[in-house]
Design a protein around this motif. Sequence first.
Motif, short mmCIF file in Angstrom:
data_model
loop_
_atom_site.label_atom_id
_atom_site.label_comp_id
_atom_site.label_asym_id
_atom_site.label_seq_id
_atom_site.Cartn_x
_atom_site.Cartn_y
_atom_site.Cartn_z
N GLY A 112 -0.29 4.24 -2.56
CA GLY A 112 -0.79 2.88 -2.57
C GLY A 112 -0.69 2.10 -3.74
N ALA A 113 -1.00 1.35 -3.23
CA ALA A 113 -1.11 0.54 -4.61
C ALA A 113 -2.25 0.22 -5.59
N VAL A 114 -2.36 0.05 -6.66
CA VAL A 114 -3.53 0.47 -7.33
C VAL A 114 -4.95 -0.93 -6.77
N GLN A 115 -5.63 -0.74 -6.69
CA GLN A 115 -7.12 -1.34 -6.68
C GLN A 115 -8.12 -1.26 -7.60
N GLU A 116 -8.35 -2.68 -8.54
CA GLU A 116 -9.18 -2.68 -9.33
C GLU A 116 -10.33 -2.97 -8.47
N SER A 117 -11.60 -2.03 -9.18
CA SER A 117 -12.84 -2.52 -8.82
C SER A 117 -13.20 -3.59 -9.17
N VAL B 283 -8.32 2.00 -8.17
CA VAL B 283 -8.89 3.36 -7.26
C VAL B 283 -6.78 4.00 -6.81
N LEU B 284 -6.50 4.63 -5.91
CA LEU B 284 -5.24 4.95 -6.18
C LEU B 284 -5.33 5.98 -4.61
N VAL B 285 -4.59 5.79 -3.70
CA VAL B 285 -5.32 6.88 -2.26
C VAL B 285 -3.48 7.29 -2.61
N LEU B 286 -3.74 8.26 -2.17
CA LEU B 286 -2.83 9.25 -1.54
C LEU B 286 -2.59 9.45 -0.05
#
Length: 721
Positions: A458-463, A470-473
């Motif tokens: 998934g797209a990179v999510q910044e806190s 965060v990256l979701v595989l």
Amino acid sequence: MTLAPAPPHTARSPRATARPSALQRLGVGCARRPWRVIAGWVLVATLVAGLAALAGGSFRDEMTAPGSPSDRATQSLRASFPDQSRATARVVLTWPDTPAPGPRDAVVRQVTDALAAVPRIDGSSVRLDGAGRTALIDVRYDAPLADLDAAGLTDATTSVVGEAVPAGVGVAVGGELPESVQGPDGTAELIGVAVALLVLLLVLRSAWAALLPLLVAGAGLGVGLGLIMLLSAVVSLTSVSPTLASMIGLGIGIDYALFIVSRHRSALADGVMPVDAAGRAVVTAGRAVCIAGGAVLLGICGLAFSGVPGFAWMGMATGLVVLTTVLAALTLLPALLGLLGHRVTGRGRHDADVAESARARRWARRVVRRPVLVAVLATAVLLALAAPALGMRLGQNDAGSEAPSAPTRQAYDAVAQGFGPGANGPLVVVAERDRLSDADIVALTTGLAGTPGVAGVGAVQESPDGNIAVLVLTPTTGPQDAATADLVERVAASLPAGAALTGPTAAMLDLTTTLSAHLWQVVLAVLVATFLLLLVVFRSVLLAAKAVVVNLLSIGAAYGVMTLAFQTEPGAALIGLGQPVPIAAWAPVVLFAILFGLSMDYEVFLLTSIQERHEQGAGAADAVVDGLSGTARVIVSAAAIMVAVAAGFALDPGVMIKIIGVGLAVAILLDVTVVRMLLVPAAVAAMGEANWWLPRGLRWLPRSVAHGAEPGSCPPTAGRR
């Protein structure tokens, strides 16, 4: 059979004027003042129930390995990215054929609007599969799972979704929060109680006597469960804790009461008045109950060495129920026995007992006639049954292991069909931004996307605070597949410093690693503590060592049968599973600690009877015959009750509950048949007088018959007539 005369040094002087023991005073005192004791138990139960209702906590299915990479990553998520650490659920909508976009979107909006009205739901997002026939609504709550009423929110979510979905559209609710509240519905307990009552009626042949163990076990279990609710307010307890405690408490509560009732009825048959008979029962069988309960507690305490605090608290919760059931057996039961008087004596009991004792005596004589051969054959059977345990596969039990009729399983299957099996177990990479630059994050994303076994990243999510990314595989395989475990290991090994892997699958693998590393500590602690307890009780090195060895054989055989039951097609079908499943990583550790203590119950009751006969002058073989013939009926009956209780839980559709039930039922069945009726008496007979060898340096240990005073040694008291 002619018993050998007692050696001169074992002769006992009359003790009619001896000071009564504390257990005898307790038993007689409770039997003499039954209404006070009953009122005390009612008061305590009411107080504990009231406090539990007012101040009790909730159960939290958060079993992690402290300090592991997945645990550190989870802590970072909670600190820097609260949205990512909040509890979630999944609403899956399915259409039999590809629907028109307009009507489909209208149904989805109707469901999301209904979900928005549910308290504590913070938002939702929608995904459609490639064919447009499956809509996955990810529901996010406003707090982590540990801080929510999972059962109440699951019911509320399911209710509003069911009302919002029109006919013809399939709907299932699953995901993290609903899966955390899967548990028994009371059917298992009812099955166990019903079978236990039947066994008690057949054994005791008196309705009053049969009801007493159930009443005592119920009182101890009720107070114990109330204490568990209070404990859950201050520590983290999983939803399995009360189930495990109920299973153990119900089984041992009935067993312990049965032992005491049997001794009480024997005293009544000898002409002893009810109050004195209750005192004799508590001072004899009651002492064995204390020792057996202590063995169970020692086994449970071994969980403190598991390296996972959640298991230590689970053991403490079960220990609370063990303590309350033992207290009920030693106080409430003699009070009820004194109150009922001779009404607990069954019709036709004497003739039936004589016949069954004669059959047990004939069996015991066959065993001691060729003790070495019997011991070798019994050991060979246990080793053969234990062999499959070498191939036991530990893993994750999630909704994919549940019965096809379970709503969470239906949601799981719908997600797998629409979005791929890996969508049910995404992996989460947490990267520390102060250690990894933008270029590092891009390189990490590219590398992960090209990893074999990864379906997508998934797209990179910044806190919000900028501390983590965060990256979701999404794996190509399901959470329980061995290929997914291999993927987790490869991804974790390839991550640069400053990045860590988490998610349910990664957390379970870390938990498995931690438990495997600490298993030897649990085993060693339980073995040493149990050996020392039995050494003190029996004043014998060989009897204590033999008890430890045969219990290890019994548990190993139970592991082997569990492996066949859960990890082969015929076994899975037999226990009601659709397909073979891995065994939860915590199961062998928890079951070892509990089974070792439970198995010692029957060991203590059998060996104390054998030791009592030996103390009275019988040789080893004669003591085995007398001891086994005198206890076989009650031990088999008690084990049948425990097996019935565990088997009731084995029928539960939930895999976690089923694992515990199958493990306990198989272990107790093997223990009471192969071990107690064959291996133990054969081993004791084969060792002869060496059974009671004690090194000179340990002869300071107190000398006492573990089973208590001999019949007739309790001084009479003015009792209830």
